[in-house]
Scaffold this motif. Structure first.
Motif, short mmCIF file in Angstrom:
data_model
loop_
_atom_site.label_atom_id
_atom_site.label_comp_id
_atom_site.label_asym_id
_atom_site.label_seq_id
_atom_site.Cartn_x
_atom_site.Cartn_y
_atom_site.Cartn_z
N ASN A 61 50.54 58.05 19.61
CA ASN A 61 51.00 58.58 20.91
C ASN A 61 51.24 57.45 21.91
OD1 ASN A 61 50.91 61.14 19.88
ND2 ASN A 61 49.01 61.73 20.90
N SER A 81 45.08 71.13 15.06
CA SER A 81 46.24 71.86 15.60
C SER A 81 46.90 71.10 16.75
CB SER A 81 45.82 73.26 16.06
OG SER A 81 45.22 73.97 15.03
N ALA A 82 47.06 69.80 16.57
CA ALA A 82 47.67 68.96 17.61
C ALA A 82 48.81 68.16 17.02
CB ALA A 82 46.62 68.03 18.23
N SER A 83 49.78 67.81 17.88
CA SER A 83 50.94 67.03 17.44
C SER A 83 50.76 65.57 17.85
CB SER A 83 52.22 67.59 18.08
OG SER A 83 52.47 68.90 17.62
N TYR A 84 51.18 64.67 16.96
CA TYR A 84 51.03 63.24 17.19
C TYR A 84 52.30 62.51 16.78
CZ TYR A 84 46.00 64.12 17.59
OH TYR A 84 44.76 64.57 17.97
N THR A 85 52.52 61.36 17.44
CA THR A 85 53.54 60.42 17.00
C THR A 85 52.84 59.10 16.69
OG1 THR A 85 53.98 59.63 19.24
CG2 THR A 85 55.33 61.46 18.43
N LYS A 105 56.25 61.58 13.11
CA LYS A 105 55.55 62.68 13.76
C LYS A 105 54.79 63.49 12.72
CE LYS A 105 59.08 63.21 17.38
NZ LYS A 105 60.03 64.15 18.02
N SER A 107 51.64 66.96 12.63
CA SER A 107 50.75 67.87 13.34
C SER A 107 49.55 68.16 12.46
CB SER A 107 51.47 69.19 13.66
OG SER A 107 52.54 68.97 14.57
N THR A 108 48.37 68.00 13.02
CA THR A 108 47.15 68.28 12.27
C THR A 108 47.02 69.78 12.00
OG1 THR A 108 45.94 68.27 14.35
CG2 THR A 108 45.90 66.24 13.05
#
Length: 509
Positions: A61, A81-85, A105, A107-108
Motif C-alpha cells: 500500500n 477481507s482487505a484489499s492490498y497493493t 493487487k 484481497s485477503t
C-alpha cells in the motif's frame, strides 16, 4: 535548431526511461494458492541490469515495509477481507533505489473457522490411529476453514482433503503416517513413473485424476511450522510385498488440483516420491524442508502440470530432489499434457540425484526457470534426461545465477524404460545456462556433459552457455548436438576447459 534540440531531448528522455526500466524489478506476482485471511506470498524477477543489485524493498500500500535479498516475500499479519497493493524496488550497492515496478493487487480472504482435531477425538500420543477422527474434522470443515493438528504426534492412515480449506500442522505437531499398508486402502487411480494405474493411497490425498481436464480441488493450503512424516521404509516394504514397487503410495498426491499452497513444513520419511502432483495448475511450494531416504524417494514431482512456483525450499533426498515429468512413452505422448512454466528459485539442494527434467517427459516440458539455487554433490547435478523411446520434448529451459557441481543432459537413461516406444523421437532444444559456478565439480567426469540423440533430425540443439566458472582442468563433453555456444566459460585460473566434441555441428567455444 529548436526542432533538433527537442528531438535530442526526446531521445535522452527515452534512453533514461529505458535505463530506468532496465534497473527496475518486474511486477510482483501473487503466487497461486498463497492468499489467506492473514497473508500472501509474492515473487518477482530481477531487473535486466542486476549485477549491481544487492537487495529489494517490498512496498505494501505504498509503504516500504521490508527488505530482502531474494526475489520473493511472504506477507503476514494482514487484515482479513482487505484489499492490498504491492510493489518492489531494487537497491544498488551504492544504496540507490530504482523506481518501483508495476504494482500487483490482492484481497485477503475472510477469517474462517478453526477445527482442532483433538475436539474430534484425535490423540497426539504416537500410538492411537486417528484416521477417522482427522477425516471427520476435514469433512466437517466449512469453506475457508482450517483443520489444525496441534502439538503432539498424531498417527494416521490416508487422508483426503477438499477445496477451500487449510490443513495446518502447528509448531510441535507431527502428522505421522502409519507403517501398515492396510491403512492406505482402497487402491485408487493415479499416475506413477509415467503410467496411469491403481496404487495405494498416499498419506495426504486431494482430487480425482482425469487427464481430460478440469479441477477436482481448488484453493487448498497445507502449511504450518510442524512436521508431516510418512511411514518410510517399513511402509514401503509392506506395500511392495503386496503390490510391487509401482504399487506404493506417495506422501502427498494431488490430482487435478488448482491453486494449492504447501508452506513452512518439515516433510520427511516418504515411502516413495514425497510430493507428487498430476494434471494440476498453480501449485506453490515454499519454505519447505524436504528429507527423504527412500528408494525412489524423489522430493518434488510436478507431473503434467502448469504454473509451479517452488522457492525457499531445502532438499535432501534418496533420489531426484525435483523431477519434472509429463508421462511415459506412447501413453504419455498420446495424453499429451505437458508440464509448463516451472519456476524454481532460492532453493538449497543438499543431497540427491539431481534437479531433473525427466525421465518421463513424453507429454512435453517447457518454460522451466532455475535461478539463485545452490546444489551440493548431487549424483548428476542439474540434469535433463530421457530416452529415444519417450517422444515429446524438453524446450525453453533457463538456469541462471546458481552454484552447481554438474550439468548433464542424458538421452539414454538405463532405468524405467520398459514398455513400447512412443511413435516419434523426443526433441531437446533451446537451453540457456548463464552465470553458473561449477568450481565445485569433482573433475572425475565432465562438468558439462551434453548427449543428444543420434538421429540427425533430433540432435540436441540451440544451447547457450555463458559466464560459467569451472575448476582447473575441467572437461566439457558435447555429443550429438547442433548449434551449441560457449562464451566466457573459464576455469578459476582464466583458462579454457578441455572440450571433447563428437558428432556435433556448429559448436562454438
Amino acid at each position: 535548431m529548436k526542432k533538433l534540440i527537442l528531438l535530442f531531448a526526446g531521445l535522452c528522455q527515452a534512453s533514461l526511461f529505458a535505463f530506468a526500466d532496465a534497473d527496475k524489478p518486474s511486477a510482483p506476482v501473487v503466487a497461486p494458492g498463497t492468499v489467506s485471511a492473514g497473508g500472501a506470498a509474492i515473487v518477482w524477477d530481477k531487473p535486466d541490469n542486476y549485477s549491481n543489485i544487492t537487495r529489494y524493498h517490498v512496498l505494501l500500500n505504498g509503504k516500504d515495509i521490508a527488505v530482502t535479498s531474494r526475489c520473493n516475500y511472504r506477507f503476514t499479519g494482514l487484515k482479513p477481507s482487505a484489499s492490498y497493493t504491492c510493489a518492489v524496488k531494487a537497491e544498488s550497492k551504492g544504496g540507490k533505489l530504482s523506481a518501483a515496478g508495476t504494482t500487483a493487487k490482492f484481497s485477503t480472504l475472510q477469517q474462517g473457522k478453526t477445527l482442532n482435531v483433538v475436539n474430534f477425538g484425535a490423540k497426539g500420543d504416537d500410538a492411537t490411529l486417528n484416521t477417522k477422527a482427522i477425516q471427520k474434522a476435514i469433512d466437517e470443515c466449512p469453506a475457508g476453514g482450517t483443520v489444525l493438528i496441534p502439538a503432539g504426534t498424531f498417527l494416521s492412515g490416508a487422508l483426503y482433503l477438499k477445496s477451500h480449506m487449510t490443513l495446518e500442522v502447528a509448531k510441535g505437531g507431527v502428522l505421522k503416517g502409519s507403517t501398515h499398508e492396510a491403512d492406505y486402502l482402497p487402491f485408487y487411480n493415479n499416475r506413477f513413473e509415467g503410467w496411469e494405474m491403481k496404487t495405494y493411497a498416499s498419506l495426504i490425498n486431494a482430487g480425482v485424476m482425469n487427464h481430460n481436464g478440469g479441477y477436482a480441488v481448488e484453493q487448498l493450503s497445507i502449511r504450518g511450522e510442524g512436521t508431516i512424516r510418512g511411514g518410510g521404509t517399513p511402509l514401503a516394504k509392506e506395500m511392495i510385498d503386496k503390490a510391487g514397487l509401482r504399487g506404493r503410495g506417495r506422501l502427498f498426491c494431488l490430482m487435478n488440483c488448482k491453486d494449492v499452497e504447501l508452506q513452512g513444513l518439515n516433510i520427511e520419511n516418504s515411502p516413495c516420491w514425497t510430493i507428487h502432483y498430476i494434471y494440476s495448475k498453480g501449485v506453490t511450494c515454499h519454505d519447505l524442508n524436504i528429507v527423504s531416504t527412500a528408494h525412489n524417494g524423489d522430493g518434488l514431482d510436478p507431473d503434467s502440470s502448469d504454473d509451479s512456483y517452488i522457492f525457499n525450499c531445502t532438499f535432501s533426498t534418496g533420489d531426484d530432489c525435483i523431477a519434472i515429468k509429463s508421462g511415459k512413452n506412447p501413453e504419455g505422448y498420446t495424453i499429451g499434457k505437458p508440464t509448463r512454466n516451472v519456476r524454481i528459485t532460492d532453493c538449497d539442494f543438499v543431497k540427491g540425484h539431481g534437479i531433473s527434467i525427466g525421465s518421463e517427459m513424453s507429454g512435453g516440458v517447457s518454460g522451466v526457470l532455475v535461478r539463485d539455487c545452490k546444489a551440493g554433490p548431487l549424483l548428476h547435478g542439474m540434469q535433463i534426461k530421457g530416452t529415444k523411446d519417450r517422444g515429446g520434448y524438453v524446450k525453453d529451459v533457463t538456469v541462471m545465477d546458481c552454484a552447481l557441481q554438474q550439468i548433464t543432459i542424458f538421452s539414454a537413461v538405463n532405468y524405467n524404460n520398459d514398455g513400447a516406444a512412443a511413435p516419434v523421437l523426443p526433441t531437446f532444444e533451446n537451453f540457456t545456462f548463464k552465470n553458473i559456478d561449477l568450481t565445485g565439480a569433482s573433475g572425475k567426469e565432465p562438468a558439462i556433459d551434453i548427449n543428444g540423440f543420434k538421429d540427425p533430425q533430433h540432435k540436441l540443439k540451440d544451447a547457450v552457455f555463458g559466464g560459467i566458472k569451472l575448476a582447473d582442468n575441467a572437461k566439457v563433453s558435447v555429443k550429438d548436438a547442433e548449434n551449441v555456444s560457449f562464451s566466457d566459460v573459464k576455469t578459476v585460473n582464466g583458462g579454457k576447459p578441455v572440450y571433447d566434441v563428437k558428432d556435433s555441428e556448429k559448436v562454438l567455444n
